[in-house]
Design an enzyme around this catalytic site. Structure first.
Site, PDB file in Angstrom:
ATOM      1  CD  GLU C  60     -10.831   8.820   7.979  1.00 18.16           C
ATOM      2  OE1 GLU C  60     -10.492   7.753   8.526  1.00 18.16           O
ATOM      3  OE2 GLU C  60     -10.241   9.901   8.182  1.00 18.16           O
ATOM      4  CG  HIS C 129      -2.843  15.172   3.316  1.00 12.40           C
ATOM      5  ND1 HIS C 129      -2.288  13.981   3.681  1.00 12.40           N
ATOM      6  CD2 HIS C 129      -3.495  15.627   4.421  1.00 12.40           C
ATOM      7  CE1 HIS C 129      -2.565  13.741   4.959  1.00 12.40           C
ATOM      8  NE2 HIS C 129      -3.294  14.706   5.422  1.00 12.40           N
TER       9      HIS C 129
END
Ligand SMILES: Cc1ncc(C[n+]2csc(CCOP(=O)(O)OP(=O)(O)O)c2C)c(N)n1
Ligand SMILES: Cc1ncc(C[n+]2csc(CCOP(=O)(O)OP(=O)(O)O)c2C)c(N)n1
Ligand SMILES: [Mg+2]
Ligand SMILES: [Mg+2]
Lengths: 326, 323, 326, 323
Positions: C60, C129
């Protein structure tokens, strides 16, 4: 009562905990020979050796994660993130891991880790070395967040943080390191979750953190000359927040100013103001004022930097606005 | 799932136990797929069908007191580390009897008593913590090892590199187990790594690496043993590279548009770790059927157990946030 | 007016920009063959090829940084961070780099990058999440922050974000992908910084974002049956914030509820409440209510998850409290 | 600081120019130390005394259109990339005439017109952006290269690994220049890396690596040229490992309690890149004195220029936040 600097007070808490408890150790970049970039841990290598005063490579993510891993095994690591700006590199471990392990495991795991960090403007470090990011961590359930403003508080709160069984993000302010103050001979834990009333007053409550506590105390003195009586409260722990002390102060004074060095927008003051307007709605005689950095990254040139971050005069102006004397 | 004695390779009697354990995991995963498709299981589920030998081979080699960190693909590791199928299944159903008491779910399976420090839904997230756990063991002079599982995709994230570097620098008793199934979700290894041998990434930190066929449970066991021994001896961390195969989609329901079905079918036929061990042990069809019936019953019972479990009260959500 | 799902609307904006402009490209984990973990970019690989629909490794930080680097060279990359929770891994690049380059260079650098991400509860993904972290980015000067709630808005705002010369963090909500809505035949840019009044009302203003816009509209209908007239406003862009629209709505209704899925404490609602109490102090007839997730990580078990995040009934209850009908 | 023609090695006439440039950087840095100690310079300053050959050798090898990202130790890179000393000094004084117009400071020096995309105060922070800049060049088919400078300490951070992996995977025209001065602040390489040859970390991604003596500017130039040529040709990124020496403290004012002073003194005597080149070119004492006087005057003038510069207005702080 001995007098210590804020810097010495931090060191004293660390050293005492390490003396009394083998489980406590410290780790971070350049904390050993160099004593940390702010000199906080100077001398500790000599007393405790390199196993317990661990220099780490430049890898904020892994050092935070390793501290978490050791904490889960029952150690009490204190990991230093050299500048708050670099919390952005360790955020995954602090936010997704440390904060949530206990919860996700249904209570099986305990994570007694402290992340010490520091930041703050006033010395032209530029935009990547002085952000104030405490608000981010207040938003994360599972973390405790401390921001102490005096030698006594920083020592007693760090002590509590080390012995707290939860992950604590512990903010220090760079410009406070040299300030002096009395501390008790024996170390006393200061409970996490208790605000401190620094100064009583009748007309306005100023709720301030970090450097702004001192600016606010100065503003309070100046206000007094104008006949405005200011109460100054430092929440000290931002999470959990001592709402009771804050709200009851405001119910007394009917006016509030919230002050911090972080950017005002979405800063911690937003949370405090929201709590106050909700819980003290009928007591408020004026809108709650927020004093914080203007909406800008930190500029380098001193004149611009001084313009961006708040000072006593900004607190004073806000105080005056709340009493209609602006 | 009794712990075997410590030795460099597994005697035949243990191998039967290993077969049983792998088959249990397989049937468990198949049941999970079935129950998910039936709409009974909430959340996001990843099964490890095809990778059973990695979980079982490695976990067999662990000693009491050793700890593991797992990944999003955690059911196999969790069972192999000793959690009862009932507790695992109950967790997948979100029940209080679950191994994370309904707070975690498939991607957050914990069983701390048995040394399972938790599955992690953030790729690479568990690795630095394994370095840290191993550091704690080292600082306290305990003869324990901390072990992390992760996939090939995880070798791309910075966390992986930082964690390995720190572990090697400090020579902590950690073992890093790469389950290299050549895929990160839909991304083949050729699209996520410029090199073909991911061991190179550990060698870059001077870490000892061992490679093994992850479909051969005996080899996995022996390799893990060797790695654990070195780490436990104080000779520093070891990187174990297991080549394995994901027989199914990334998650349950993955249509796998990106993958060649024939190839998967072929791999399944030729490289099934359970079939390979069964062949080696020359288990008769009859015995195998009996074994299958036995584990299937355990799995079935776990579903019964889970369904009969207790739903948490809504307000329980506000517990366990702080110690 | 064609009807599109929210998912299709996102894809439509991306595809149209890529058709008209070679500088636009998309990158992210599994966005190519798989079409992204939410299927948003499905089919785009076929049309645009792997150079412009770039699968990235799981990194990321680097993918965010590479997008920034390409943007500085005049490209207009749209980088996807698969789940908001993983913004914690890219935070350094977004916060210290993308947000500050222009400023630190004294205006030399332009960073026209978009970080698309998504999150949200309601399907038991667990604590790592489904966080809602938009508040973090609102605190960072130099970033724009968008959170759209309808197909029309998400398409028009993404279009604006792609053509904005500043870094934009663009939040989508997982449970909104399947919802349908009319969109104009030709794509129309929706200006960043303009709130949308979804429903006019007289008694209370509900300011909601993301999924909570829909919950609030439902609550508003239910309130109407009780004779309470609710105005529902979606700021759509959290940074810059259309304070004028929000404040003037509250000056009309004299009551406000702020609703989002993120944790209430230190959530975006704190900023909105602070702005409102300040600018509409004399107009407020009741404390501003905040509706958000309870102070907890997201639990797995559906009953607990449903308890933690807010729903229409929570908005309705807050609305009723403001009018004293609780 | 005129650009030399493109060739594999530097003719003698250019080497005189190189000597001048290195000496200019040296005198500039010394002046910065002096002015900082005099209390005239705000902020946090890191000088690159001892590392001049890296900056000059590499930047000489760049072509117009190439871009660089620098670090916290950025003055040398910035001068070598063509920023006038006046503009650099003005920045350190926080003046509008500064290369970042007073917004950046020592750790955030930009000169985009000259291809300097900015110094970075976050270790490793610039690397993925160099991968991204190179990606843009590749996507647009431009024959340009993007180059990142960074130190040995930076090879420990995840950003480094992720950025190199991505660059190699995508074979973008990027060059990664390690200025390996064996220290990260007070931390010696042995305390931050378990391996002694940091090139291994690039090899782990299959990246081509070139190593050179960072005190020998000719070698640095040649090596950088080679790297840039490969990258420009489309043969993928190159890692350039320069071994160099930090002659001073980490930051101005660093008491360096952690470092052996005699060793530093010895290194300074034997391995000064400026003295080495001067010896090679057999510059007479007289000529050297004249050169020194010339560059010292430029540096002195830069201080005058900076001091006479314009302070930003306080409210200027609210400009340049958004485009
Ligand atoms: C930091 C992070 N990025 C992205 C994801 C989404 N994601 C979940 S699993 C996965 C692929 C992991 O691949 P690998 O490590 O090879 O494990 P495998 O699934 O093959 O077992 C991705 C990208 C994630 N969970 N964490
Ligand atoms: C992410 C990050 N962590 C820590 C720091 C503090 N810091 C500034 S320079 C430095 C050492 C860098 O060492 P190296 O990369 O070798 O560069 P050198 O200083 O030797 O030129 C450190 C730790 C930082 N700027 N950024
Ligand atoms: Mg894989
Ligand atoms: Mg160095």
């Amino acid at each position: 009562m001995p007098e210590l600097t804020y810097r010495e007070a931090v060191r004293d808490a660390l050293a005492r905990a390490m003396r009394q408890d083998d489980d406590v150790f410290i780790m971070g970049e350049d904390i050993a020979e160099m004593g940390g970039s702010m000199g906080v841990t100077a001398g500790m290598l000599d007393e405790f050796g390199p196993e317990r005063v661990r220099n780490t490579p430049i890898s904020e993510m892994a050092l935070a994660g390793a501290a978490i891993g050791a904490a889960v095994q029952g150690m009490r690591p204190v990991a230093e993130i050299m500048y708050e700006d670099f919390l952005t590199l360790a955020a995954e471990q602090i936010v997704n891991q440390a904060a949530k392990h206990r919860y996700m495991s249904g209570g099986q795991v305990t994570v007694p880790v402290v992340f010490r960090t520091q930041g703050g403007a006033g010395w032209s470090p530029g935009a990547q070395h002085a952000q104030q990011l405490e608000a981010w961590f207040v938003h994360i359930p599972g973390l405790k967040v401390v921001f102490a403003s005096t030698p006594e508080d920083v020592r007693g709160l760090l002590w509590s943080a080390i012995y707290d069984d939860n992950p604590v993000v512990f903010f220090e302010h760079r410009t406070l390191y040299p300030i002096k103050g009395d501390v008790p001979q024996e170390i006393e834990a200061i409970p996490i979750g208790k605000a401190r009333v620094h100064r009583e007053g009748e007309d306005v409550t100023v709720i301030a953190t970090g450097r702004l506590v001192h600016e606010s105390l100065q503003a309070a003195e100046e206000a007094e000359r104008d006949g405005i009586s200011v109460e100054v409260v430092d929440p000290r722990t931002l999470q959990p927040l001592d709402e009771e002390t804050l709200v009851s102060s405001v119910k007394k004074t009917n006016r509030a100013v919230v002050a911090h060095e972080a950017v005002t927008r979405m800063g911690f003051g937003a949370e405090v103001a929201s709590v106050l307007q909700y819980q003290a709605f009928d007591w408020l005689d004026a809108p709650i004022e927020r004093v914080g950095a203007k909406f800008s990254p930190l500029p380098f040139a001193p004149v611009m930097e001084a313009f961006v971050v708040p000072h006593a005069e900004d607190v004073l102006a806000a105080v005056k606005r709340t009493v209609g004397k602006a | 799932m009794a712990k075997v004695e410590q030795r460099a390779s597994l005697p035949k009697s243990d191998l039967h136990d290993v077969l049983r354990e792998m088959l249990l995991i397989r049937r468990f995963e198949e049941k999970v797929e079935e129950r998910f498709r039936a709409g009974e299981l909430p959340g996001f589920l990843h099964v490890a069908i095809g990778q059973e030998a990695c979980a079982v081979g490695v976990c067999r080699a662990l000693e009491d007191g050793d700890v593991i960190a797992s990944t999003h693909r955690a059911h196999g590791h969790t069972l192999a580390k000793g959690t009862h199928p009932n507790e695992l299944m109950a967790e997948l159903y979100g029940k209080q009897e679950g191994c994370s008491h309904g707070y975690g779910g498939s991607m957050h399976l914990y069983d701390v008593e048995r040394g399972n420090l938790g599955a992690n839904a953030v790729v690479g997230g568990g690795l630095p913590q394994i370095t840290g756990a191993a550091l704690a063991f080292k600082l306290r002079g305990e003869p324990r090892v901390a072990l992390a599982f992760f996939g090939d995709g995880a070798t791309n994230i910075g966390t992986f590199h930082e964690a390995l570097n720190l572990a090697q620098l400090w020579r902590v008793p950690a073992v890093f187990v790469l389950e290299d199934n050549k895929w990160a979700e839909s991304t083949p290894e050729s699209q996520h790594s410029p090199i073909r041998d991911l061991s190179e990434r550990a060698k870059a930190f001077g870490m000892k690496t061992l490679k093994a066929d992850g479909q051969d449970v005996e080899t996995v066991y022996k390799t893990a043993r060797k790695a654990l021994d070195q780490a436990r001896r104080g000779d520093g961390p070891v990187f174990v590279h297991l080549e394995t195969i994901r027989f199914t989609g990334h998650y349950i329901g993955d249509p796998q548009v990106y993958r060649d079905r024939d190839e998967v079918r072929k791999l399944r036929q030729e490289r099934d770790p359970i079939e390979l061990l069964r062949g080696k042990l020359e288990v008769s069809d009859e015995d195998y059927a009996a074994l299958d019936a036995e584990v299937s019953e355990i799995v079935e019972a776990s579903v019964e157990f889970a369904k009969a479990g207790t739903d948490p009260a809504p307000e329980d959500a506000l517990k366990n946030i702080y110690a």
